[in-house]
Design a protein around this motif. Structure first.
Motif, short mmCIF file in Angstrom:
data_model
loop_
_atom_site.label_atom_id
_atom_site.label_comp_id
_atom_site.label_asym_id
_atom_site.label_seq_id
_atom_site.Cartn_x
_atom_site.Cartn_y
_atom_site.Cartn_z
N GLU A 1 5.83 4.63 -9.16
CA GLU A 1 5.39 3.40 -8.48
C GLU A 1 6.22 2.21 -8.92
N THR B 1 4.44 11.94 -1.36
CA THR B 1 5.02 12.99 -0.52
C THR B 1 6.53 12.86 -0.53
N PRO C 1 0.80 -1.23 0.00
CA PRO C 1 0.00 0.00 0.00
C PRO C 1 0.84 1.28 0.00
N ILE C 2 1.95 1.28 0.72
CA ILE C 2 2.81 2.46 0.75
C ILE C 2 4.24 2.03 0.41
N GLU D 1 -1.31 9.21 -3.67
CA GLU D 1 -0.60 10.40 -3.20
C GLU D 1 0.89 10.13 -3.09
N ARG E 1 -4.39 5.84 -1.83
CA ARG E 1 -4.77 7.26 -1.84
C ARG E 1 -4.29 7.99 -3.09
N ALA F 1 7.64 8.93 -0.34
CA ALA F 1 6.62 7.94 0.01
C ALA F 1 5.49 8.02 -1.00
N ARG G 1 8.26 3.23 -0.17
CA ARG G 1 9.15 4.28 0.33
C ARG G 1 10.57 4.08 -0.17
N ASP H 1 1.71 6.52 -1.65
CA ASP H 1 0.56 5.84 -1.08
C ASP H 1 -0.32 5.38 -2.23
#
Length: 219
Positions: free
Chosen positions: A159, A142, A125-126, A140, A138, A133, A128, A135
């Motif tokens: 991704e 950051t 899901p996330i 998103e 979502r 990061a 890093r 997400d």
């Protein structure tokens, strides 16, 4: 993520394809089961979105053949047939989900992401690397806690790079995973999007170029 859409209603196919592209998917479209069968033999799709009843038959025959060949690609079936028996038939031959027409595009997007996650074809899901990061649910990104604005293609490329966990992704890898058959494979779209992505992420540049090979994310 690259998808194959089987839909013989060309107006609906255009609407669904446009929605998939806006959501950041690369989507190829075919109108017959024969075309779909050929497409899956030459391209490694993350998910198939199949209209059940098309001009040359019932798409569940394709799902059955894929499962018999050991192909575990995620499958979402679209259909106007909404009886319990119809849905059960779909699951029995190996479909992962069943969406009845008419449907909201947002629901299709959620179902595609859910079935690919269950099939193990999507990332954690996330994701890093350092202070970057991403997400996935979502949609998103950051950096250092600051929310960034990325295009769908920039998000898709980032991704793939983050999911590689430090390994190199060639230009071919990125092209096949983030663009569909309508894009000229001889174009410089991959390099152009990576350059845009670097500007969005800002310094220090987390993307390393390996000349003649591809790109990777520095951790």
């Amino acid at each position: 993520m690259r998808l194959l859409l089987l839909e013989d209603d060309l107006d609906l196919a255009a609407q669904v394809s446009a929605g998939l592209h806006r959501a950041g998917f690369a989507a190829d479209h075919v109108a017959t089961i024969a075309e779909a069968d050929l497409a899956v033999t030459v391209t490694d799709y993350d998910c198939l979105v199949l209209d059940r009843m098309v001009a040359d038959g019932d798409a569940l025959t394709l799902v059955r053949q894929l499962r018999e060949r050991g192909d575990e690609v995620a499958v979402v079936v679209l259909t106007a047939r909404d009886t319990v028996e119809d849905r059960v038939d779909g699951f029995h031959v190996g479909a992962d989900d069943y969406l009845v027409k008419p449907f909201a595009f947002a629901e299709l997007e959620v179902r595609v992401r859910a079935v690919t996650r269950r099939r193990g074809r999507t990332r954690a899901p996330i994701l890093r690397a350092g202070d970057v990061a991403l997400d996935v649910p979502r949609h998103e990104v950051t950096r250092g806690g600051v929310l960034l604005s990325l295009t769908a293609k920039e998000f898709a490329v980032l991704e793939m790079l983050l999911a590689a966990d430090g390994e190199v992704r060639t230009r071919t890898d990125l092209f096949e995973g983030c663009w569909d058959e309508r894009t000229d494979p001889t174009s410089n779209v991959v390099d152009a999007v990576v350059a845009q992505l670097r500007r969005r992420l800002g310094p220090p540049d987390p993307i390393e170029t390996l000349r003649g090979v591809g790109y990777r994310i520095r951790s």
